[in-house]
Design a protein around this motif. Structure first.
Motif, short mmCIF file in Angstrom:
data_model
loop_
_atom_site.label_atom_id
_atom_site.label_comp_id
_atom_site.label_asym_id
_atom_site.label_seq_id
_atom_site.Cartn_x
_atom_site.Cartn_y
_atom_site.Cartn_z
N LEU A 150 0.84 -1.19 0.00
CA LEU A 150 0.00 0.00 0.00
C LEU A 150 0.88 1.24 0.00
O LEU A 150 1.99 1.24 0.53
N TYR A 151 0.35 2.30 -0.59
CA TYR A 151 1.01 3.61 -0.54
C TYR A 151 0.19 4.56 0.30
O TYR A 151 -1.04 4.60 0.19
N PHE A 152 0.86 5.35 1.14
CA PHE A 152 0.21 6.39 1.92
C PHE A 152 1.09 7.64 1.92
O PHE A 152 2.32 7.52 2.05
N PRO A 153 0.49 8.81 1.81
CA PRO A 153 1.28 10.03 2.02
C PRO A 153 1.55 10.20 3.50
O PRO A 153 0.73 9.83 4.34
N GLY A 154 2.71 10.72 3.83
CA GLY A 154 3.03 10.97 5.24
C GLY A 154 2.15 12.06 5.81
O GLY A 154 1.82 13.04 5.14
N THR A 155 1.73 11.91 7.06
CA THR A 155 0.87 12.89 7.71
C THR A 155 1.48 13.27 9.06
O THR A 155 2.29 12.54 9.64
N ALA A 156 1.05 14.41 9.57
CA ALA A 156 1.55 14.87 10.87
C ALA A 156 1.12 13.93 11.99
O ALA A 156 1.87 13.70 12.95
N GLY A 157 -0.08 13.36 11.88
CA GLY A 157 -0.58 12.46 12.91
C GLY A 157 -0.10 11.03 12.78
O GLY A 157 -0.42 10.19 13.63
N GLU A 158 0.64 10.72 11.70
CA GLU A 158 1.22 9.39 11.47
C GLU A 158 0.18 8.28 11.37
O GLU A 158 0.42 7.14 11.73
N GLN A 159 -1.03 8.61 10.84
CA GLN A 159 -2.05 7.60 10.67
C GLN A 159 -1.60 6.48 9.73
O GLN A 159 -2.03 5.32 9.86
N GLU A 160 -0.72 6.83 8.78
CA GLU A 160 -0.25 5.83 7.82
C GLU A 160 0.50 4.69 8.50
O GLU A 160 0.48 3.55 8.04
N ILE A 161 1.15 5.00 9.62
CA ILE A 161 1.88 3.96 10.35
C ILE A 161 0.92 2.91 10.88
O ILE A 161 1.15 1.70 10.76
N ASP A 162 -0.19 3.36 11.45
CA ASP A 162 -1.19 2.43 11.98
C ASP A 162 -1.80 1.57 10.86
O ASP A 162 -2.02 0.37 11.04
N LEU A 163 -2.07 2.20 9.72
CA LEU A 163 -2.69 1.48 8.61
C LEU A 163 -1.74 0.43 8.02
O LEU A 163 -2.16 -0.69 7.70
N ILE A 164 -0.48 0.78 7.87
CA ILE A 164 0.50 -0.18 7.35
C ILE A 164 0.68 -1.33 8.33
O ILE A 164 0.70 -2.51 7.94
N TYR A 165 0.82 -1.00 9.61
CA TYR A 165 1.01 -2.03 10.63
C TYR A 165 -0.17 -3.00 10.64
O TYR A 165 0.01 -4.22 10.74
N LYS A 166 -1.38 -2.47 10.53
CA LYS A 166 -2.57 -3.32 10.52
C LYS A 166 -2.57 -4.24 9.32
O LYS A 166 -2.89 -5.44 9.43
N ASP A 167 -2.22 -3.72 8.14
CA ASP A 167 -2.22 -4.56 6.94
C ASP A 167 -1.11 -5.60 7.00
O ASP A 167 -1.29 -6.72 6.49
N MET A 168 0.00 -5.28 7.62
CA MET A 168 1.11 -6.23 7.73
C MET A 168 0.72 -7.48 8.49
O MET A 168 1.29 -8.56 8.26
N GLN A 169 -0.24 -7.36 9.40
CA GLN A 169 -0.63 -8.51 10.20
C GLN A 169 -1.26 -9.62 9.36
O GLN A 169 -1.30 -10.78 9.78
N SER A 170 -1.75 -9.28 8.17
CA SER A 170 -2.34 -10.29 7.30
C SER A 170 -1.29 -11.26 6.75
O SER A 170 -1.63 -12.31 6.21
N LEU A 171 0.00 -10.89 6.86
CA LEU A 171 1.07 -11.77 6.40
C LEU A 171 1.33 -12.92 7.36
O LEU A 171 2.02 -13.87 7.01
N GLY A 172 0.76 -12.82 8.56
CA GLY A 172 0.99 -13.86 9.56
C GLY A 172 2.35 -13.68 10.22
O GLY A 172 3.13 -12.79 9.87
N LYS A 173 2.62 -14.54 11.19
CA LYS A 173 3.87 -14.48 11.94
C LYS A 173 4.56 -15.83 11.88
O LYS A 173 3.94 -16.87 12.11
#
Length: 340
Positions: free
Chosen positions: A272-295
């Protein structure tokens, strides 16, 4: 002892200092008001009790704030050994350190904002190995995949624009280094997170992106900068701006975020691509999507962790706070109420 949240260190002295000044100012105004009301002699007769009472309450409140502020720093000391089975992802951060990352269209600058976001990202991870590759006209593996987040932060803090002397932004070389940095024979649980303004002029990325896709590497991209752009400052050794980068015709170069190429990089590998924001919402969204890869699970090992002790300071701070709120108002305050 070490402080986990060192970024909150200014709060430890700024907030109590401001609170002390406000109490001092309030006491000064209180005395002036009583003097104007003509009850100064009465105030003098009771000042040993009333002002002392008021000062005790103020001191207790300030002390409570000091302990509460210190608890935010999360003080840690001592070590405890834990037997854990690590489960996590392998994550490699690609950090653009080209000259355009000096632009200040995001504060304090593109490069410094990126370092802040990477630190925020890493603090969300648990049991994930992380690595770091800076890139400009060339790239290298600054930090191999590791669980030592403290060492990773040291490598990250050392990076700056000019750290790699080769000019430009050669992303393909950086991604090739990332592919080689992952363990051989695995095609799961691997991600790359790119922080850049996307100014990869004239690069043919199809080949290296196909390699990443075949290796099962998911790439996330974060755009650092704005579409309007900003001149690229040229700085002296002490950080003073001495001019701005110009092209061959003498015109000031305006560096702008290029979301198109960053979107292409991410989408071709399932990221996924996200523009950087002051509130860093993109970090939360990327981290959430990464969990679909499993551990993936690795072997059991003994890990040493610092013991958390912020709870002690939090408890003391709350007790002092409630004690201050329970203290009676000084007689001077009562006298003021009776005279108004």
């Amino acid at each position: 002892m070490q402080l986990y949240n060192q970024e909150y260190l200014p709060l430890f002295w700024i907030v109590p200092l401001l609170l002390t000044f406000s109490y001092w100012h309030a006491l000064r105004r209180k005395r002036l008001r009583l003097k104007k009301l003509g009850v100064l002699n009465t105030l003098n007769r009771i000042s040993d009790f009333s002002i002392g009472d008021w000062r005790l309450k103020s001191f207790t409140m300030i002390l409570a704030v000091v302990f509460l502020s210190f608890s935010l720093l999360r003080p840690q000391w001592g070590e405890e050994k834990k037997k854990v089975t690590r489960r996590g992802l392998d994550v490699i951060f690609l950090l653009d350190t080209s000259l355009s990352m000096l632009a200040a269209d995001v504060k304090p600058s593109r490069i410094e904002k990126t370092k802040i976001e990477i630190k925020s990202f890493v603090k969300k991870l648990k049991g994930d190995r992380i690595g770091l590759i800076p890139f400009a006209g060339s790239s290298f593996l600054q930090s191999p995949l590791t669980l030592d987040y403290s060492a990773f932060f040291l490598f990250l803090d050392a990076l700056s624009v000019g750290y790699i002397p080769d000019p430009g932004s050669f992303f393909a070389d950086a991604l090739e280094n990332a592919i080689r940095a992952f363990p051989k024979g695995e095609k799961k649980h691997r991600t790359v997170v790119v922080f850049s303004d996307g100014e990869f002029h004239g690069e043919n990325l199809s080949g290296v992106l196909n390699d990443a896709q075949q290796q099962g590497i998911r790439i996330y991209t974060v755009g650092v900068g704005t579409l309007e752009g900003e001149p690229i400052p040229l700085k002296a050794e002490k950080g003073k701006v001495v001019g701005y980068k110009k092209d061959s015709t003498g015109q000031v170069v305006i560096t702008k975020l290029d979301p198109q190429v960053l979107t292409q990089i991410a989408s071709q590998t399932g990221g996924l691509y996200f523009p950087g924001t002051a509130g860093e919402q993109e970090i939360d969204l990327i981290y959430k999507d990464m969990q679909s890869l499993g551990k993936k699970e690795l072997k059991e090992k003994i890990m040493k962790e610092r013991e958390e002790h912020y709870q002690l300071f939090l408890l003391i701070g709350l007790i002092l706070l409630f004690a201050a709120l329970a203290m009676r108002e000084s007689r001077a305050s009562v006298l003021k109420g009776n005279t108004t």
